[in-house]
Scaffold this motif. Sequence first.
Motif, PDB file in Angstrom:
ATOM      1  N   ASP A 183       1.066  -1.136   0.265  1.00 11.69           N
ATOM      2  CA  ASP A 183       0.277   0.090  -0.312  1.00 11.69           C
ATOM      3  C   ASP A 183       1.319   0.839  -0.136  1.00 11.69           C
ATOM      4  OD1 ASP A 183      -2.185  -1.512   0.040  1.00 11.69           O
ATOM      5  OD2 ASP A 183      -2.800  -0.773   2.151  1.00 11.69           O
ATOM      6  N   ALA A 184       1.885   1.340   0.702  1.00  5.45           N
ATOM      7  CA  ALA A 184       2.787   2.146   0.809  1.00  5.45           C
ATOM      8  C   ALA A 184       3.722   2.867  -0.248  1.00  5.45           C
ATOM      9  CB  ALA A 184       3.744   2.000   2.333  1.00  5.45           C
ATOM     10  N   VAL A 185       4.231   1.747  -0.733  1.00  8.41           N
ATOM     11  CA  VAL A 185       4.892   1.341  -1.996  1.00  8.41           C
ATOM     12  C   VAL A 185       4.250   2.130  -2.796  1.00  8.41           C
ATOM     13  CG1 VAL A 185       6.447   0.727  -3.894  1.00  8.41           C
ATOM     14  CG2 VAL A 185       6.621   0.253  -1.601  1.00  8.41           C
ATOM     15  N   SER A 186       2.523   1.380  -3.582  1.00  9.09           N
ATOM     16  CA  SER A 186       1.825   1.874  -4.463  1.00  9.09           C
ATOM     17  C   SER A 186       1.250   3.179  -4.653  1.00  9.09           C
ATOM     18  CB  SER A 186       0.812   0.912  -4.105  1.00  9.09           C
ATOM     19  OG  SER A 186       0.327  -0.723  -4.966  1.00  9.09           O
ATOM     20  N   LYS A 187       1.355   3.259  -2.833  1.00 12.22           N
ATOM     21  CA  LYS A 187       0.476   5.026  -3.220  1.00 12.22           C
ATOM     22  C   LYS A 187       1.314   6.005  -3.510  1.00 12.22           C
ATOM     23  CE  LYS A 187      -0.826   8.604   0.499  1.00 12.22           C
ATOM     24  NZ  LYS A 187      -1.818   8.347   1.727  1.00 12.22           N
ATOM     25  N   ASP A 188       2.526   6.077  -3.132  1.00 14.99           N
ATOM     26  CA  ASP A 188       4.354   7.007  -3.363  1.00 14.99           C
ATOM     27  C   ASP A 188       4.757   7.039  -4.605  1.00 14.99           C
ATOM     28  OD1 ASP A 188       6.655   8.301  -3.171  1.00 14.99           O
ATOM     29  OD2 ASP A 188       7.065   6.574  -3.747  1.00 14.99           O
ATOM     30  N   LEU A 189       4.474   5.611  -5.441  1.00 17.38           N
ATOM     31  CA  LEU A 189       4.077   5.799  -6.993  1.00 17.38           C
ATOM     32  C   LEU A 189       3.152   6.301  -8.142  1.00 17.38           C
ATOM     33  CD1 LEU A 189       6.853   2.138  -6.725  1.00 17.38           C
ATOM     34  CD2 LEU A 189       7.298   4.987  -7.606  1.00 17.38           C
ATOM     35  N   GLY A 190       2.071   6.022  -7.264  1.00 17.90           N
ATOM     36  CA  GLY A 190       0.394   6.592  -7.334  1.00 17.90           C
ATOM     37  C   GLY A 190       0.022   5.245  -8.544  1.00 17.90           C
ATOM     38  N   TYR A 191       0.197   4.115  -8.696  1.00 18.98           N
ATOM     39  CA  TYR A 191       0.284   3.032  -9.438  1.00 18.98           C
ATOM     40  C   TYR A 191      -0.940   1.765  -7.843  1.00 18.98           C
ATOM     41  CZ  TYR A 191       2.284   4.605 -13.223  1.00 18.98           C
ATOM     42  OH  TYR A 191       2.516   5.524 -13.987  1.00 18.98           O
ATOM     43  N   PRO A 192      -1.941   1.926  -8.288  1.00 21.85           N
ATOM     44  CA  PRO A 192      -2.366   1.218  -6.969  1.00 21.85           C
ATOM     45  C   PRO A 192      -2.779  -0.265  -6.958  1.00 21.85           C
ATOM     46  CG  PRO A 192      -4.472   3.212  -7.394  1.00 21.85           C
ATOM     47  CD  PRO A 192      -2.939   3.182  -8.267  1.00 21.85           C
ATOM     48  N   GLY A 193      -2.295  -1.467  -6.042  1.00 15.78           N
ATOM     49  CA  GLY A 193      -2.311  -2.729  -5.985  1.00 15.78           C
ATOM     50  C   GLY A 193      -0.653  -3.632  -6.983  1.00 15.78           C
ATOM     51  N   LEU A 194       0.372  -2.613  -6.541  1.00 20.07           N
ATOM     52  CA  LEU A 194       1.269  -2.987  -7.299  1.00 20.07           C
ATOM     53  C   LEU A 194       2.486  -3.757  -6.362  1.00 20.07           C
ATOM     54  CD1 LEU A 194       4.151   0.131  -7.617  1.00 20.07           C
ATOM     55  CD2 LEU A 194       3.091  -0.997  -9.846  1.00 20.07           C
ATOM     56  N   PRO A 195       2.571  -5.407  -7.807  1.00 18.18           N
ATOM     57  CA  PRO A 195       2.449  -6.587  -7.170  1.00 18.18           C
ATOM     58  C   PRO A 195       4.212  -6.316  -6.308  1.00 18.18           C
ATOM     59  CG  PRO A 195       2.884  -6.130  -9.345  1.00 18.18           C
ATOM     60  CD  PRO A 195       2.482  -5.220  -8.998  1.00 18.18           C
ATOM     61  N   VAL A 196       4.651  -7.771  -5.315  1.00 19.14           N
ATOM     62  CA  VAL A 196       5.746  -7.855  -4.862  1.00 19.14           C
ATOM     63  C   VAL A 196       6.863  -7.591  -6.168  1.00 19.14           C
ATOM     64  CG1 VAL A 196       6.798  -9.415  -3.211  1.00 19.14           C
ATOM     65  CG2 VAL A 196       4.224  -8.396  -2.465  1.00 19.14           C
ATOM     66  N   LYS A 197       7.662  -8.286  -5.311  1.00 18.50           N
ATOM     67  CA  LYS A 197       9.297  -8.496  -6.370  1.00 18.50           C
ATOM     68  C   LYS A 197       8.841  -9.705  -6.561  1.00 18.50           C
ATOM     69  CE  LYS A 197      13.496  -7.520  -7.673  1.00 18.50           C
ATOM     70  NZ  LYS A 197      14.787  -7.420  -7.211  1.00 18.50           N
ATOM     71  N   ASN A 198       8.580 -10.344  -7.644  1.00 16.25           N
ATOM     72  CA  ASN A 198       8.853 -11.440  -7.730  1.00 16.25           C
ATOM     73  C   ASN A 198       9.948 -12.260  -9.138  1.00 16.25           C
ATOM     74  OD1 ASN A 198       8.015 -14.493  -8.674  1.00 16.25           O
ATOM     75  ND2 ASN A 198       5.660 -13.952  -8.244  1.00 16.25           N
ATOM     76  N   ASP A 199      10.620 -12.378  -8.900  1.00 13.33           N
ATOM     77  CA  ASP A 199      11.686 -13.608  -9.864  1.00 13.33           C
ATOM     78  C   ASP A 199      10.987 -14.815 -10.633  1.00 13.33           C
ATOM     79  OD1 ASP A 199      13.575 -11.769  -8.203  1.00 13.33           O
ATOM     80  OD2 ASP A 199      13.978 -12.913  -6.985  1.00 13.33           O
ATOM     81  N   ASP A 200      10.056 -15.195 -10.537  1.00 10.18           N
ATOM     82  CA  ASP A 200       9.152 -16.331 -10.854  1.00 10.18           C
ATOM     83  C   ASP A 200       8.665 -15.597 -12.160  1.00 10.18           C
ATOM     84  OD1 ASP A 200       8.320 -18.491 -11.571  1.00 10.18           O
ATOM     85  OD2 ASP A 200       6.649 -18.910 -10.186  1.00 10.18           O
ATOM     86  N   HIS A 201       7.092 -14.807 -12.735  1.00  8.98           N
ATOM     87  CA  HIS A 201       5.962 -14.886 -12.869  1.00  8.98           C
ATOM     88  C   HIS A 201       5.638 -12.905 -12.553  1.00  8.98           C
ATOM     89  CE1 HIS A 201       3.561 -17.103 -11.241  1.00  8.98           C
ATOM     90  NE2 HIS A 201       2.679 -15.513 -11.583  1.00  8.98           N
ATOM     91  N   TYR A 202       4.306 -12.315 -13.421  1.00  6.97           N
ATOM     92  CA  TYR A 202       3.796 -11.074 -13.369  1.00  6.97           C
ATOM     93  C   TYR A 202       2.760 -11.746 -14.336  1.00  6.97           C
ATOM     94  CZ  TYR A 202       7.836  -8.813 -10.793  1.00  6.97           C
ATOM     95  OH  TYR A 202       8.959  -8.597 -10.432  1.00  6.97           O
ATOM     96  N   MET A 203       1.642 -11.422 -13.555  1.00  3.91           N
ATOM     97  CA  MET A 203       0.520 -11.500 -14.478  1.00  3.91           C
ATOM     98  C   MET A 203       0.129 -10.167 -15.005  1.00  3.91           C
ATOM     99  SD  MET A 203      -0.539 -14.001 -14.057  1.00  3.91           S
ATOM    100  CE  MET A 203      -2.653 -13.999 -15.016  1.00  3.91           C
ATOM    101  N   LEU A 204       0.433 -10.039 -16.289  1.00  7.34           N
ATOM    102  CA  LEU A 204      -0.124  -9.218 -17.169  1.00  7.34           C
ATOM    103  C   LEU A 204      -1.373  -8.693 -18.024  1.00  7.34           C
ATOM    104  CD1 LEU A 204       3.445  -8.989 -18.848  1.00  7.34           C
ATOM    105  CD2 LEU A 204       2.930  -7.802 -16.267  1.00  7.34           C
ATOM    106  N   ALA A 205      -1.666  -7.857 -18.855  1.00  9.35           N
ATOM    107  CA  ALA A 205      -3.223  -8.203 -19.800  1.00  9.35           C
ATOM    108  C   ALA A 205      -2.180  -8.243 -20.455  1.00  9.35           C
ATOM    109  CB  ALA A 205      -3.629  -6.765 -18.806  1.00  9.35           C
ATOM    110  N   ARG A 206      -3.692  -8.906 -21.694  1.00 10.21           N
ATOM    111  CA  ARG A 206      -3.018  -8.315 -23.560  1.00 10.21           C
ATOM    112  C   ARG A 206      -4.415  -7.802 -23.700  1.00 10.21           C
ATOM    113  NH1 ARG A 206      -2.376 -13.495 -23.945  1.00 10.21           N
ATOM    114  NH2 ARG A 206      -0.102 -13.562 -24.360  1.00 10.21           N
ATOM    115  N   GLY A 207      -4.805  -7.111 -24.490  1.00  5.59           N
ATOM    116  CA  GLY A 207      -6.206  -6.627 -25.395  1.00  5.59           C
ATOM    117  C   GLY A 207      -6.560  -7.270 -25.993  1.00  5.59           C
ATOM    118  N   MET A 208      -8.293  -7.534 -26.591  1.00 12.50           N
ATOM    119  CA  MET A 208      -8.907  -8.178 -27.173  1.00 12.50           C
ATOM    120  C   MET A 208      -8.804  -7.387 -28.686  1.00 12.50           C
ATOM    121  SD  MET A 208      -9.326 -10.862 -25.540  1.00 12.50           S
ATOM    122  CE  MET A 208      -9.817 -11.559 -26.800  1.00 12.50           C
ATOM    123  N   ASN A 209      -8.028  -8.176 -29.634  1.00 15.29           N
ATOM    124  CA  ASN A 209      -8.106  -7.598 -30.517  1.00 15.29           C
ATOM    125  C   ASN A 209      -9.453  -7.578 -31.711  1.00 15.29           C
ATOM    126  OD1 ASN A 209      -6.917  -6.247 -32.887  1.00 15.29           O
ATOM    127  ND2 ASN A 209      -7.440  -8.503 -34.580  1.00 15.29           N
TER     128      ASN A 209
END
Length: 587
Positions: free
Chosen positions: A486-512
């Motif tokens: 919460d503190a880091v997300s508020k500081d950077l201005g992006y709510p709900g940022l993920p915890v640093k992860n060396d495995d993978h992140y969930m990313l979005a892909r738009g529907m064409n």
Amino acid sequence: MAHLTKEAEDRIVELLLAEGLAEVNLVTSLKQQLEAEGKPVLAELIARKIISDDMVARATAAIISVPYVELKNITLDQDTLALIPGDASSRVLAVPLGEKDGLLNVALVDVTNVQATDYLSNLVNRPIRVWMSSERGIREVLEQYHGDFSGVNEAVKETDEENAEQQQSNVKTIVQDSPISKALTTILSYAAKTKASDIHIEPLENSLIIRCRVDGVLRKIMELPKTVAPALVSRIKILSNLKIDEHRVPQDGQFTVSVDGQEIDLRIAISPVTWGEQVVIRLLDKSGTSMEIEKMGMSGRALRDVLDGISKPNGMILTSGPTGSGKSTTLYALIQKIKSEQINIVTMEDPVEYKMDGINQIQVNVDAGLTFAAGLRSILRQDPDVVMVGEIRDSETAGLAVQAALTGHLVFSTLHTNSAAGILPRLLDMGIEPFLLASTLNVVIGQRLVRRITEKREMYKSSDIETTSINEIVGDLLPKDKESVDAVSKDLGYPGLPVKNDDHYMLARGMNSKETPGGYTGRAGLYETIIVDEDIQKMIISHATANEIMRLAKTKGTVTMRQDGILKVLSGITSLEEVNRVASDLS
């Protein structure tokens, strides 16, 4: 959806469950509940998004032995769509697919509606063969009727090889009386409805290409015979008050059109090229542009730096980036933030892109001697509190802007550099004394524009390469544990940022789709800001390089454009491909 018996609906549900397209226990329990309440089972399952209308349409087609056609993301040409009038297609939710063996192939949502098929057959005066498709697919095709280029096609038919010479010799009469005027209106209307920023009319050896730039990317929308080029270009010249008989030198002009009751200013640039004359039309539509800096994508540390910079009574706020990166729009949004009846805001622009109430805007006119430098001198005699100079192009303008900031004015302007830090050595190259620059700059901004992912999207796990790239660029910025999110997300201005992860992140892909090509719609800014504090001032005086200044700024909390882009990727605003496309040259 087709009108089906209860037995047919039961078979469809069984088929979907057998194919593993729905969760058995959930559907079974809901089916029993809906039947007890007397509610239509399939309609309710679709409404609750347990199954989709595409799935039901496919299953229905299989059960009633009707061929199915997938229409999502399919573009039909206008000649095919013209086989059935648009109003009739909308009324019965049916679209033409083309003719074959004397039959007109038609896709319908409800293939069991005999009255609809008879109506269409009588309307087109020929037998039809029905295909089934989903309502979503049909409606996507129906939207394509709005891109009707019938006016252009009519002009093409009128402009054939036989009368080409006559048209070139008597262009003015022909363009006023022929359908070419309607053709141009159709192209402009299409560009406005698709929110294009530019229209390119480009002659080739044997054809004329029309392209539109939507969300920063050029797309070809049609190809016309070369014979329409003289009349079309001449029509544009007449509207722009340009010389129609001048084909050897570039010409610039402007005019205004009204689309759906909205006035749109057009800037015209005509240049001679190998196979004729190229026309580039810039569309300036204030209604389609957000003038709120937060909605444009600025947040967190960058937003705080900028708001701090514009809150001061004097000094300079400069923004940088390549052509088309949204610099002017950023300045307008910042002006909007501070505008009030208590201050006098005067701007010098080339051109005045967006007309704003309560601001005195001056248009540069080089032919009349009204340059940025001359206009700025005049502005300083008009008792301004805030001055906006559209662009600092030369040493004289730069010097006057600095002098304005020194004498108690708040000055906004833009420069063409690759980064925020690049502004500082650029101004030094223009001959500005380092101590003057250090004492007048409040904040410098670097920016780019990326396409936004559409709301219709899917999530996926980042690959090993993507994960490594994300960790390298923003690993030090991301929360290290859940407690700090919460503190880091508020500081950077992006709510709900993920915890640093060396495995993978969930990313979005738009529907064409046709409305959202590539899965994108609209654009957002990538920003980096540098507050010119005492340490940065010392570096300016010592003639430090842009890289040295940026390294120091990063230790003070500056988030780079590339980092801002990756944070937007993790927040689902844009994609890695977009960030790499516009910011691959940035650290």
